[in-house]
Design an enzyme around this catalytic site. Structure first.
Site, PDB file in Angstrom:
ATOM      1  N   ARG A 243     -10.686   7.971   3.856  1.00  0.00           N
ATOM      2  CA  ARG A 243     -10.497   6.860   2.921  1.00  0.00           C
ATOM      3  C   ARG A 243     -11.829   6.284   2.418  1.00  0.00           C
ATOM      4  O   ARG A 243     -11.882   5.185   1.911  1.00  0.00           O
ATOM      5  CB  ARG A 243      -9.704   5.747   3.603  1.00  0.00           C
ATOM      6  CG  ARG A 243      -8.329   6.157   4.093  1.00  0.00           C
ATOM      7  CD  ARG A 243      -7.406   4.944   4.124  1.00  0.00           C
ATOM      8  NE  ARG A 243      -6.290   5.059   5.029  1.00  0.00           N
ATOM      9  CZ  ARG A 243      -5.234   5.858   4.866  1.00  0.00           C
ATOM     10  NH1 ARG A 243      -5.160   6.678   3.819  1.00  0.00           N
ATOM     11  NH2 ARG A 243      -4.251   5.847   5.743  1.00  0.00           N
TER      12      ARG A 243
ATOM     13  N   CYS B 206      -3.776   6.104   0.078  1.00  0.00           N
ATOM     14  CA  CYS B 206      -3.297   4.779  -0.346  1.00  0.00           C
ATOM     15  C   CYS B 206      -2.991   4.714  -1.838  1.00  0.00           C
ATOM     16  O   CYS B 206      -2.423   3.733  -2.318  1.00  0.00           O
ATOM     17  CB  CYS B 206      -4.332   3.718   0.022  1.00  0.00           C
ATOM     18  SG  CYS B 206      -4.681   3.690   1.797  1.00  0.00           S
TER      19      CYS B 206
ATOM     20  N   LYS C 170     -11.996  -4.655   3.358  1.00  0.00           N
ATOM     21  CA  LYS C 170     -11.375  -3.705   4.280  1.00  0.00           C
ATOM     22  C   LYS C 170     -12.299  -2.499   4.414  1.00  0.00           C
ATOM     23  O   LYS C 170     -12.571  -1.794   3.440  1.00  0.00           O
ATOM     24  CB  LYS C 170     -10.015  -3.269   3.733  1.00  0.00           C
ATOM     25  CG  LYS C 170      -9.330  -2.234   4.609  1.00  0.00           C
ATOM     26  CD  LYS C 170      -7.933  -1.941   4.124  1.00  0.00           C
ATOM     27  CE  LYS C 170      -7.271  -0.889   4.994  1.00  0.00           C
ATOM     28  NZ  LYS C 170      -5.924  -0.567   4.510  1.00  0.00           N
TER      29      LYS C 170
ATOM     30  N   SER D 219      -5.396  -2.337  15.040  1.00  0.00           N
ATOM     31  CA  SER D 219      -4.772  -1.583  16.128  1.00  0.00           C
ATOM     32  C   SER D 219      -5.778  -1.082  17.169  1.00  0.00           C
ATOM     33  O   SER D 219      -5.510  -1.131  18.374  1.00  0.00           O
ATOM     34  CB  SER D 219      -3.987  -0.411  15.541  1.00  0.00           C
ATOM     35  OG  SER D 219      -4.834   0.398  14.739  1.00  0.00           O
TER      36      SER D 219
ATOM     37  N   LYS E 279     -11.305  -7.133   7.562  1.00  0.00           N
ATOM     38  CA  LYS E 279     -10.626  -6.204   8.459  1.00  0.00           C
ATOM     39  C   LYS E 279     -11.466  -4.970   8.702  1.00  0.00           C
ATOM     40  O   LYS E 279     -11.969  -4.422   7.722  1.00  0.00           O
ATOM     41  CB  LYS E 279      -9.308  -5.820   7.786  1.00  0.00           C
ATOM     42  CG  LYS E 279      -8.541  -4.742   8.465  1.00  0.00           C
ATOM     43  CD  LYS E 279      -7.394  -4.353   7.591  1.00  0.00           C
ATOM     44  CE  LYS E 279      -6.726  -3.169   8.271  1.00  0.00           C
ATOM     45  NZ  LYS E 279      -5.730  -2.586   7.465  1.00  0.00           N
TER      46      LYS E 279
ATOM     47  N   CYS F 133       0.871  -1.172   0.000  1.00  0.00           N
ATOM     48  CA  CYS F 133       0.000   0.000   0.000  1.00  0.00           C
ATOM     49  C   CYS F 133       0.904   1.217   0.000  1.00  0.00           C
ATOM     50  O   CYS F 133       2.027   1.157   0.505  1.00  0.00           O
ATOM     51  CB  CYS F 133      -0.880   0.008   1.249  1.00  0.00           C
ATOM     52  SG  CYS F 133      -2.111   1.335   1.214  1.00  0.00           S
TER      53      CYS F 133
ATOM     54  N   CYS G   2       0.190   4.295   1.408  1.00  0.00           N
ATOM     55  CA  CYS G   2      -0.150   5.375   2.344  1.00  0.00           C
ATOM     56  C   CYS G   2       0.996   5.800   3.265  1.00  0.00           C
ATOM     57  O   CYS G   2       1.087   6.963   3.629  1.00  0.00           O
ATOM     58  CB  CYS G   2      -1.390   5.028   3.163  1.00  0.00           C
ATOM     59  SG  CYS G   2      -1.236   3.576   4.197  1.00  0.00           S
TER      60      CYS G   2
HETATM   61  C1  PBG Z   1      -2.640   0.597   5.067  1.00  0.00           C
HETATM   62  C2  PBG Z   1      -3.122  -0.179   6.235  1.00  0.00           C
HETATM   63  C3  PBG Z   1      -3.891   0.245   7.331  1.00  0.00           C
HETATM   64  C4  PBG Z   1      -3.947  -0.836   8.202  1.00  0.00           C
HETATM   65  C5  PBG Z   1      -3.282  -1.886   7.595  1.00  0.00           C
HETATM   66  N1  PBG Z   1      -2.795  -1.463   6.373  1.00  0.00           N
HETATM   67  C6  PBG Z   1      -4.414   1.570   7.709  1.00  0.00           C
HETATM   68  C7  PBG Z   1      -5.428   2.260   6.927  1.00  0.00           C
HETATM   69  O1  PBG Z   1      -5.999   1.755   5.959  1.00  0.00           O
HETATM   70  O2  PBG Z   1      -5.656   3.405   7.301  1.00  0.00           O
HETATM   71  C8  PBG Z   1      -4.615  -0.848   9.545  1.00  0.00           C
HETATM   72  C9  PBG Z   1      -4.065  -1.815  10.514  1.00  0.00           C
HETATM   73  C10 PBG Z   1      -4.436  -1.561  11.911  1.00  0.00           C
HETATM   74  O3  PBG Z   1      -5.181  -0.632  12.262  1.00  0.00           O
HETATM   75  O4  PBG Z   1      -3.948  -2.338  12.755  1.00  0.00           O
HETATM   76  N2  PBG Z   1      -3.543   0.937   4.127  1.00  0.00           N
END
Ligand code: PBG
Length: 323
Positions: A216, A128, A194, A273, A247, A118, A120
């Protein structure tokens, strides 16, 4: 019917409960995310994720020490000065993630190495994809960059690449790119479903990937749309994904469950997270028993259909499972 039927007969003792157990967790299910920093001798705890560190490549071994799980998922965290409009640092075959892959493949060859694909963390604006002149995210112009990023990770030795940009056509573009370079054995784990979630907050602090304008929502899924999520995920299967992922995990167990029924690919779930932070902070203030709550959350994710779980608790859990 009661009183002949008594559900409690099978629950009477621990051995009986063990015999009737439908779902169990194993270290083989666990994927540990690792944030990799530029430079030397760095190991920084992420303030919003107590117990989770970002490390420089030379100190990755400390993150893996005692980890008995199956796989790692690598995220590059470049220096601010390396970020630009075209995510150049993501496309450097001597870059951070490539060096981390080589290191882990050398020192821990038993681990499956997966890399996040990705832009970002590598764009100055934190989106992204790349931005077109009118300020929107340019889907089609982003695809060759993602394919190139996947190819350099594959050439460095990654077993799997995990595209998370939510650009349409990214799985096909990456599969073509890998195959064209002879990387026919490199698998693709798609972040297929996602969602545009508020549970990524701590990750964005860690990866320095908070978008500096907008959000996003023009590329990630709306949290209320289950059918759209399944449709999007199945397109990734058609484009050649080897794994599908949902996710975040806990808020989207229904999607995970339905996707598992709809596909024959293995399915992963990402305990993100914010889910980690909720458990950790609740445990730290004494509101939850950490071990019990974490194991229950992971068991629930597995019960809903996950074949593998990406979690910041992976190392801790792989130790708990041994005792
Ligand atoms: C990158 C990405 C993200 C996460 C994994 N890959 C963040 C987002 O999309 O903002 C999130 C992982 C997490 O919160 O643990 N695009």
């Amino acid at each position: 019917m009661f009183p002949e039927t008594r559900m409690r007969r099978n629950r009477r003792s621990e051995p009986l409960r063990r015999l009737a157990r439908e779902t169990s967790l194993s270290a083989d299910d666990l994927i540990l995310p690792i944030f990799v920093l530029e430079g030397q001798n760095k190991r920084w705890e992420i303030p919003s994720m107590p117990g989770v560190c970002q490390v420089s490549v030379d100190r990755i071994g400390e993150e893996l020490d005692g980890f008995k799980g199956a796989a790692v998922l690598l995220f590059g965290v470049p220096d601010e000065g390396q970020k630009d409009a075209k995510a150049s640092a993501a496309l450097d075959d001597k870059g951070l993630v490539c060096r981390a892959v080589e290191r882990i493949k050398r020192d821990s060859p038993q681990l499956v190495v997966i890399t996040d694909v990705c832009l970002c963390a590598y764009t100055y604006h934190g989106h992204c994809g790349i931005i077109s002149e009118d300020g929107s995210i340019d889907n089609d112009a982003t695809l060759p960059l993602l394919a190139r990023m996947a190819v350099i990770h594959g050439e460095a030795g990654a077993d799997m690449v995990a595209p998370s940009a939510m650009m349409d056509g990214q799985i096909g573009a990456i599969r073509d790119g890998l195959d064209y370079r002879g990387l026919t054995e490199t698998a693709v784990m798609s972040y297929a479903a996602k969602f545009a979630s508020s549970f990524y907050g701590p990750f964005r602090d860690a990866a320095g990937s908070t978008p500096d304008f907008g959000d996003r929502k023009s590329y990630q899924l709306p949290p209320g749309n289950r059918r759209e999520a399944i449709r999007d995920a199945l397109l990734d299967e058609d484009e050649g994904a080897d794994w599908l992922m949902v996710k975040p995990a806990l808020p989207f167990l229904d999607v995970l469950c339905e996707l598992k029924e709809e596909t024959r690919l293995p399915v992963a779930a990402y305990q993100v997270s914010g889910e980690y932070a909720m458990l950790k902070h609740a445990a730290e203030c004494g509101a939850l028993n950490e071990r019990d709550a974490v194991l229950e959350s992971l068991l629930s994710i597995k019960r809903a259909g996950a074949d593998a779980i990406i979690t910041y608790y992976a190392k801790q859990v792989s130790k708990w499972l041994e005792t």
